[in-house]
Design a protein around this motif. Structure first.
Motif, mmCIF file in Angstrom:
data_model
loop_
_atom_site.group_PDB
_atom_site.id
_atom_site.type_symbol
_atom_site.label_atom_id
_atom_site.label_comp_id
_atom_site.label_asym_id
_atom_site.label_seq_id
_atom_site.Cartn_x
_atom_site.Cartn_y
_atom_site.Cartn_z
ATOM 1 N N ARG B 9 0.639 -1.384 0.018
ATOM 2 C CA ARG B 9 0.140 -0.056 -0.034
ATOM 3 C C ARG B 9 0.759 1.205 0.094
ATOM 4 N NH1 ARG B 9 -5.493 -0.306 1.616
ATOM 5 N NH2 ARG B 9 -5.574 1.982 0.907
ATOM 6 N N TYR B 10 1.943 1.065 0.418
ATOM 7 C CA TYR B 10 3.035 2.402 0.764
ATOM 8 C C TYR B 10 4.396 1.805 0.747
ATOM 9 C CZ TYR B 10 -1.155 4.570 2.738
ATOM 10 O OH TYR B 10 -2.524 4.996 3.099
ATOM 11 N N TYR B 35 -1.314 2.089 -14.218
ATOM 12 C CA TYR B 35 -1.450 3.495 -14.144
ATOM 13 C C TYR B 35 -0.700 4.290 -13.110
ATOM 14 C CZ TYR B 35 -5.513 2.415 -17.297
ATOM 15 O OH TYR B 35 -6.467 2.039 -18.356
ATOM 16 N N GLN B 37 -1.423 7.843 -10.953
ATOM 17 C CA GLN B 37 -2.373 8.945 -10.800
ATOM 18 C C GLN B 37 -1.685 10.087 -10.044
ATOM 19 O OE1 GLN B 37 -5.469 8.414 -7.854
ATOM 20 N NE2 GLN B 37 -6.449 10.348 -8.423
ATOM 21 N N MET B 88 0.895 7.883 -6.976
ATOM 22 C CA MET B 88 -0.089 6.536 -6.554
ATOM 23 C C MET B 88 0.051 5.649 -7.904
ATOM 24 S SD MET B 88 -2.281 4.843 -5.194
ATOM 25 C CE MET B 88 -3.424 5.774 -3.718
ATOM 26 N N LEU B 90 -1.473 2.498 -9.800
ATOM 27 C CA LEU B 90 -2.489 1.651 -9.777
ATOM 28 C C LEU B 90 -2.630 0.868 -10.883
ATOM 29 C CD1 LEU B 90 -5.301 4.591 -9.436
ATOM 30 C CD2 LEU B 90 -4.700 2.894 -7.955
ATOM 31 N N PHE B 103 -9.858 -2.538 -10.823
ATOM 32 C CA PHE B 103 -8.380 -1.906 -9.966
ATOM 33 C C PHE B 103 -8.060 -2.464 -8.695
ATOM 34 C CE2 PHE B 103 -7.124 1.531 -12.615
ATOM 35 C CZ PHE B 103 -8.250 1.976 -13.409
ATOM 36 N N GLY B 104 -6.682 -2.379 -8.548
ATOM 37 C CA GLY B 104 -6.128 -2.893 -7.003
ATOM 38 C C GLY B 104 -6.328 -1.706 -6.051
ATOM 39 N N GLN B 105 -5.914 -1.652 -5.040
ATOM 40 C CA GLN B 105 -6.187 -0.894 -4.031
ATOM 41 C C GLN B 105 -4.789 0.234 -4.259
ATOM 42 O OE1 GLN B 105 -4.161 -3.830 -3.532
ATOM 43 N NE2 GLN B 105 -3.094 -3.582 -1.973
ATOM 44 N N GLY B 106 -4.120 0.229 -5.038
ATOM 45 C CA GLY B 106 -2.843 1.365 -5.268
ATOM 46 C C GLY B 106 -1.891 1.344 -4.193
#
Lengths: 113, 112
Positions: B9-10, B35, B37, B88, B90, B103-106
């Motif tokens: 996630r991070y 992608y 963002q 971010m 994605l 999409f995944g959670q990013g």
């Protein structure tokens, strides 16, 4: 060159009223259009779609309208709720040009309680 | 339910590091996408793949590469991370034809 455009970066609406989000596209080969909703720190989630053979598609509070001659689509949310506050992305694709999705820059919707 | 899972996630990485972002989908989708963002720029396509070992450049491939050795997994590689790749990221997948992308959670990547 941006093929899908969302010219309003942000929109504020009172709870209970209608939210109208707009999207324009330039490629006449696009034949499928989608709207996604995105909360901060999460991935976009699919909301509603429309094929180019239709001019309207409805799903509960969400309705998408397609005007092919104007190359314009819009998403209507009625009634708007505070939980609808998010960024909304318009997307388009064409079966003829492959499976790529083209996204707009997004509109941040704030629904005021 | 379709599930697209991104490995982190991070992430915080240093300039010049090689960075791997992993994405796995469980719906046997042919197409997978990466992608990024950024505020005011929307979702910009980096790379996509429509089959194992196949890849196509998107709008902003510079500084990135991808790998798709198995149908369910699509990896994004930053060869030498730079601060302008803070973003971010994605991952998404879709089947052939007119269906939506999932999409995944990013992954929020910060390059310092």
């Amino acid at each position: 060159d941006q093929q899908v455009k969302q010219n309003s970066p942000s929109l504020s609406v009172q709870e209970g009223r209608i939210s109208i989000l707009n999207c324009d596209y330039t490629n006449s080969m696009f034949d499928y259009f989608l709207w996604y909703k995105k909360y901060p720190a999460e991935g976009p989630t699919f909301l509603i779609s429309i094929s180019s053979i239709k001019d309207k598609n409805e799903d509960g509070r969400f309705t998408v309208f397609l005007n092919k001659s104007a190359k314009h689509l819009s998403l209507h949310i009625v009634p708007s709720q505070p939980g609808d506050s998010a960024v909304y992305f318009c997307a388009a694709k064409s079966g003829r040009t492959g499976n790529q999705f083209y996204f707009g820059t997004g509109t941040s919707l704030t629904v005021i309680p | 339910d379709v599930k697209v899972t991104q490995s982190s996630r991070y992430l915080v990485k240093r300039t010049g590091e090689k960075v791997f972002l992993e994405c796995v989908q469980d719906m046997d989708h042919e197409n997978m996408f990466w992608y990024r963002q950024d505020p005011g720029l929307g979702l910009r396509l980096i790379y996509f793949s429509y089959d194992v070992k196949m890849k196509e450049k998107g709008d902003i491939p510079e500084g990135y590469s991808v790998s798709r050795e198995k149908k369910e997994r699509f990896s994004l590689i930053l060869e030498s991370a730079s601060t302008n790749q803070t973003s971010m990221y994605l991952c998404a997948s879709s089947s052939q034809g007119n269906t939506e992308a999932f999409f995944g959670q990013g992954t929020r990547l910060t390059v310092v």
